[in-house]
Design an enzyme around this catalytic site. Sequence first.
Site, short mmCIF file in Angstrom:
data_model
loop_
_atom_site.label_atom_id
_atom_site.label_comp_id
_atom_site.label_asym_id
_atom_site.label_seq_id
_atom_site.Cartn_x
_atom_site.Cartn_y
_atom_site.Cartn_z
N ASP A 12 10.41 41.71 -12.69
CA ASP A 12 9.31 42.34 -11.97
C ASP A 12 9.83 42.89 -10.64
O ASP A 12 9.63 42.29 -9.58
CB ASP A 12 8.17 41.32 -11.75
CG ASP A 12 7.52 40.92 -13.06
OD1 ASP A 12 7.43 41.78 -13.96
OD2 ASP A 12 7.10 39.76 -13.20
N LYS A 34 12.41 40.51 -19.69
CA LYS A 34 11.12 41.18 -19.87
C LYS A 34 11.00 42.33 -18.88
O LYS A 34 11.21 42.16 -17.68
CB LYS A 34 9.97 40.20 -19.64
CG LYS A 34 8.60 40.87 -19.78
CD LYS A 34 7.48 39.85 -19.74
CE LYS A 34 6.89 39.65 -18.37
NZ LYS A 34 5.92 40.68 -17.96
N LYS A 63 1.60 45.79 -23.03
CA LYS A 63 0.18 45.41 -23.08
C LYS A 63 -0.66 46.60 -23.58
O LYS A 63 -1.59 47.06 -22.92
CB LYS A 63 -0.30 44.94 -21.71
CG LYS A 63 0.37 43.64 -21.25
CD LYS A 63 -0.27 43.08 -20.01
CE LYS A 63 0.13 41.65 -19.71
NZ LYS A 63 1.52 41.47 -19.25
N ILE A 67 -5.90 53.91 -28.86
CA ILE A 67 -6.26 54.22 -30.25
C ILE A 67 -5.04 53.93 -31.13
O ILE A 67 -3.89 54.00 -30.65
CB ILE A 67 -6.75 55.68 -30.43
CG1 ILE A 67 -5.66 56.66 -30.00
CG2 ILE A 67 -8.04 55.92 -29.66
CD1 ILE A 67 -5.93 58.09 -30.47
O1 C5P Z 1 5.01 34.00 -12.22
P1 C5P Z 1 6.26 34.62 -12.76
O2 C5P Z 1 7.03 35.43 -11.75
O3 C5P Z 1 7.11 33.64 -13.52
O4 C5P Z 1 5.73 35.67 -13.84
C1 C5P Z 1 6.54 36.24 -14.84
C2 C5P Z 1 5.67 37.06 -15.78
O5 C5P Z 1 4.73 36.23 -16.43
C3 C5P Z 1 4.89 38.17 -15.10
O6 C5P Z 1 5.59 39.36 -15.36
C4 C5P Z 1 3.53 38.16 -15.76
O7 C5P Z 1 3.45 39.17 -16.75
C5 C5P Z 1 3.46 36.83 -16.49
N1 C5P Z 1 2.50 35.88 -15.90
C6 C5P Z 1 1.30 35.66 -16.54
N2 C5P Z 1 0.46 34.73 -16.05
C7 C5P Z 1 0.74 34.00 -14.96
C8 C5P Z 1 1.95 34.21 -14.30
C9 C5P Z 1 2.81 35.17 -14.80
O8 C5P Z 1 1.03 36.30 -17.54
N3 C5P Z 1 -0.12 33.08 -14.55
#
Ligand code: C5P
Length: 246
Positions: A12, A34, A63, A67
């Site tokens: 991220d 990811k 995500k 359609i």
């Molecule tokens: O919190 P963290 O940095 O580990 O998040 C990694 C990924 O997990 C994020 O890219 C997000 O898509 C997902 N995530 C999630 N729900 C959470 C925390 C993170 O879906 N509570």
Amino acid sequence: MHPASRIIIALDFENLATAMHLVKQLGDSAKFYKVGLQLLTAEGPSVVQALISAGKQVFLDLKLFEIPNSVAGAVRAAGQLGVSMVTVHAMAGSTVLRAAVEAARPFPHLKILGLTVISSMREADLYEVGVKVSIAEQGIRLAQLATAAACQGIVASPQEVALLRRILPTELLLVTPGIQLPGHLKNDQARICTPEQALDAGASHLVIGRSISHSENPAATFSAICEQLVVASRQKKSSLLLQTQT
Ligand code: C5P
């Protein structure tokens, strides 16, 4: 499966250079990354190409909720890039999920994951969009929908993993975000757990982001998590063995 292959590190980040810096720091033992909407939007497919060229597997967290024709097109594009996992919102319904699965067929390495309830949603949020059941009920419904549509896996929060693992086919991939390292657990976040708890509950893969990328020494943190999971799995095997012998 070795723990290192079960951990998917979330990239991220704002740009490719920062992302690849982490990939380099983590080295050969980290194999699965990811890529989410931020990095993909900033850098385009070059980020996926860079990871694949470095010998990594890529979970493209698109995500998708569109359609069927558009979803199928995006899945084909991901397959051509060499991606290993793509997410589709199970809320989009079985026609969309089936279109994604069908589009992935020419790419044997590509798995379609049905996304159940995004972890930021609370019951009030579901209610607001007209879904008047609990998070758990909705999670089960969507997981079963994804399974029936032949998705190879689902994404679910750690809180729902144990329940879903009991009712879903054993071969179904169960990918879980919301992971915190032991000692860093925040009591106010209900839908999180440690790597060991998530695997114990039946997750096949863990998505871990900031706990690794924002740590002082990401490579040391990553290898400590792997080591801890190896030890936990050995302990579990020997206690199972003891149980069968007594
Ligand atoms: O919190 P963290 O940095 O580990 O998040 C990694 C990924 O997990 C994020 O890219 C997000 O898509 C997902 N995530 C999630 N729900 C959470 C925390 C993170 O879906 N509570």
